[in-house]
Write an enzyme that holds these catalytic residues in place. Structure first.
Site, mmCIF file in Angstrom:
data_model
loop_
_atom_site.group_PDB
_atom_site.id
_atom_site.type_symbol
_atom_site.label_atom_id
_atom_site.label_comp_id
_atom_site.label_asym_id
_atom_site.label_seq_id
_atom_site.Cartn_x
_atom_site.Cartn_y
_atom_site.Cartn_z
ATOM 1 N N PRO A 1 0.841 -1.201 0.000
ATOM 2 C CG PRO A 1 0.094 -0.964 2.212
ATOM 3 C CD PRO A 1 0.826 -1.898 1.296
ATOM 4 C CG MET A 2 3.602 2.631 -1.536
ATOM 5 S SD MET A 2 4.834 2.514 -2.830
ATOM 6 C CE MET A 2 4.033 1.423 -3.988
ATOM 7 C CD GLN B 1 -2.521 0.062 5.345
ATOM 8 O OE1 GLN B 1 -2.321 1.205 4.933
ATOM 9 N NE2 GLN B 1 -1.542 -0.773 5.636
ATOM 10 C CB CYS C 1 1.086 5.475 8.883
ATOM 11 S SG CYS C 1 1.244 7.117 8.177
ATOM 12 C CE LYS D 1 3.255 -2.449 4.479
ATOM 13 N NZ LYS D 1 3.602 -1.051 4.757
ATOM 14 C CG ASP E 1 15.236 -1.225 1.829
ATOM 15 O OD1 ASP E 1 14.590 -0.192 1.620
ATOM 16 O OD2 ASP E 1 15.812 -1.456 2.909
ATOM 17 N N GLY F 1 7.027 -2.013 -2.617
ATOM 18 C CA GLY F 1 6.455 -0.671 -2.684
ATOM 19 C C GLY F 1 7.119 0.154 -3.762
ATOM 20 N NE ARG F 2 10.810 2.942 -0.685
ATOM 21 C CZ ARG F 2 11.727 3.093 0.245
ATOM 22 N NH1 ARG F 2 12.239 4.292 0.452
ATOM 23 N NH2 ARG F 2 12.135 2.068 0.966
HETATM 24 C C1 LIG Z 1 4.737 7.078 -0.961
HETATM 25 C C2 LIG Z 1 4.535 5.971 0.035
HETATM 26 C C3 LIG Z 1 3.294 5.815 0.643
HETATM 27 C C4 LIG Z 1 3.087 4.775 1.567
HETATM 28 N N1 LIG Z 1 1.850 4.605 2.110
HETATM 29 C C5 LIG Z 1 1.618 3.539 2.927
HETATM 30 C C6 LIG Z 1 0.312 3.256 3.409
HETATM 31 O O1 LIG Z 1 -0.668 3.955 3.101
HETATM 32 N N2 LIG Z 1 0.151 2.182 4.235
HETATM 33 C C7 LIG Z 1 1.206 1.370 4.598
HETATM 34 O O2 LIG Z 1 1.011 0.412 5.330
HETATM 35 N N3 LIG Z 1 2.441 1.605 4.132
HETATM 36 C C8 LIG Z 1 2.670 2.652 3.301
HETATM 37 N N4 LIG Z 1 3.924 2.846 2.794
HETATM 38 C C9 LIG Z 1 5.003 1.890 3.133
HETATM 39 C C10 LIG Z 1 5.110 0.798 2.068
HETATM 40 O O3 LIG Z 1 3.959 0.003 2.009
HETATM 41 C C11 LIG Z 1 6.342 -0.107 2.299
HETATM 42 O O4 LIG Z 1 6.155 -0.875 3.450
HETATM 43 C C12 LIG Z 1 7.634 0.691 2.421
HETATM 44 O O5 LIG Z 1 7.722 1.673 1.410
HETATM 45 C C13 LIG Z 1 8.874 -0.216 2.339
HETATM 46 O O6 LIG Z 1 8.853 -0.963 1.151
HETATM 47 P P1 LIG Z 1 9.657 -0.528 -0.195
HETATM 48 O O7 LIG Z 1 11.092 -0.327 0.182
HETATM 49 O O8 LIG Z 1 9.429 -1.714 -1.104
HETATM 50 O O9 LIG Z 1 9.057 0.739 -0.679
HETATM 51 C C14 LIG Z 1 4.159 3.896 1.891
HETATM 52 C C15 LIG Z 1 5.401 4.065 1.287
HETATM 53 C C16 LIG Z 1 5.600 5.086 0.358
HETATM 54 C C17 LIG Z 1 6.957 5.210 -0.292
#
Ligand SMILES: Cc1cc2nc3c(=O)[nH]c(=O)nc-3n(C[C@H](O)[C@H](O)[C@H](O)COP(=O)(O)O)c2cc1C
Length: 348
Positions: free
Chosen positions: A16-17, A71, A101, A140, A203, A224-225
């Site tokens: 989720p992002m 979520q 968050c 989460k 990551d 995510g990213r």
């Molecule tokens: C722009 C952005 C928005 C995010 N929004 C949420 C969210 O709404 N809910 C949540 O549980 N995590 C959120 N995250 C965290 C991601 O779900 C993820 O756990 C975190 O970015 C680490 O994973 P990654 O390195 O693959 O990005 C967000 C991350 C980013 C970068």
């Protein structure tokens, strides 16, 4: 892999992002393959229960995305249980609780990662929800609030005992926000200690990393990213898992993804079949769901937000980013995409 009674065809999940993983984006990622689950942007439990929140559209999803997890965030057990019932009533497959968050606006209300600072209370939220719905309740969380309180192993066990069907750990603390590296040793430890599925997050930028992280003993990996940079990463990870080389994505395909995203955003809620889109119920005070909303401006802003990530790693990516950020109209945006992605021989 199963979460409660929900079978995931792949262990790779779109994380989720907020602001990024809207239903159009999730559908497009899903179409590339390899994606076992999508999670909506977080939505307020109070907003859901009152039915008057401007952010209710974050809970929207379409049939094409199944299985879907919605979520929610909040802190009050009764409100979270009522919100879970609304999510269940919307036909979602899973309801996920945000305990990760770190943003002050959410944490101030003792929701999001703040819940990790009150483990008993956090468990009581999950217990109330699990008693209120039949769909799986998942959590989460982060590694903890800060380095002095990396309590994910304890809290994960507590929410398991309270009825959670799966837990995802993003191996950073709230204080770290997105700095440093995710602690996958901690994720692996939790995975070895729980009986419910444990998924990891953090990551994974290359498909090889997604596969590598599965070796930590987790049941699944949320990306995510990495998905924002490369929406094919889950499909490529699935290729690797099947013993195939990861698919090669051409520049034209990358350009087409942006064109398809623009098209889907422009046509959100337009001529969709009955039952395709699921809405959060709205109180009468809020009126009907808005159809048009200065759509062009909204779409341009969405593409700008995505391109901040999507352009990373592309040759000339920073130039693309600058140009997209200065696009004043959709026509101009299309010209920029055409020039960058399509003005090269088809074989490239
Ligand atoms: C722009 C952005 C928005 C995010 N929004 C949420 C969210 O709404 N809910 C949540 O549980 N995590 C959120 N995250 C965290 C991601 O779900 C993820 O756990 C975190 O970015 C680490 O994973 P990654 O390195 O693959 O990005 C967000 C991350 C980013 C970068």
């Amino acid at each position: 892999m199963k979460i409660g009674q929900v079978t995931l065809a792949s262990p790779f999940v779109v994380a989720p992002m907020a602001g990024m993983t809207d239903t159009a984006f999730r559908r497009l990622v899903k179409r590339q393959g390899g994606c076992g689950l999508v999670v909506t942007e977080m939505v307020s439990s109070e907003g859901l229960v009152r039915g008057i929140d401007r952010t209710l559209e974050y809970a929207e999803y379409t049939e094409e995305e199944r299985p879907v997890s919605i979520q929610i965030f909040g802190r009050d057990p009764a409100t979270m249980a009522a919100a879970a019932q609304i999510v269940e009533g919307m036909g979602a497959d899973i309801v996920d609780v945000n305990m990760g968050c770190p943003v002050a606006k959410i944490a101030r209300h003792s929701a999001g990662c703040s819940l990790m600072r009150q483990p008993e209370h956090a468990a009581s939220v999950i217990e109330a929800m699990a008693l209120a719905v039949k769909i799986p309740v998942t959590v989460k969380m982060r590694a903890g609030w800060n380095d002095g309180a990396r309590n994910a192993p304890t809290l994960a066990r507590m929410v398991q005992d309270a009825g959670a069907a799966a837990v995802t750990i993003h191996g950073r603390t709230a204080e770290q926000s997105y700095s440093g590296l995710a602690d996958w040793d901690l994720v692996a430890r939790v995975a070895s200690e729980l009986t419910i599925p444990v998924l990891g997050s953090g990551d994974c930028i290359e498909p090889e990393q997604v596969i590598g992280r599965m070796e930590a003993g987790v049941s699944g990996v949320l990306v995510g990213r990495g998905v924002l940079r490369n929406p094919w990463i889950l499909a490529q990870a699935a290729d690797l898992a099947a013993g195939r080389p990861p698919r090669v994505v051409t520049l034209r395909e990358r350009g087409q993804f942006l064109c398809d995203y623009i098209e889907l955003l422009l046509n959100e809620r337009v001529d969709e079949g009955e039952g395709f889109r699921h809405f959060a119920p709205r109180g009468t005070a809020d009126g009907p769901v808005e159809i048009a909303r200065g759509r062009d401006r909204w779409v341009i802003n969405k593409i700008r937000a995505l391109c901040a990530w999507y352009s990373k790693g592309l040759e000339g990516g920073s130039h693309l980013r600058t140009r997209v950020n200065s696009a004043a109209s959709l026509a101009e945006l299309h010209d920029i995409v055409d020039e960058f992605f399509f003005a090269v021989p088809a074989a490239v």
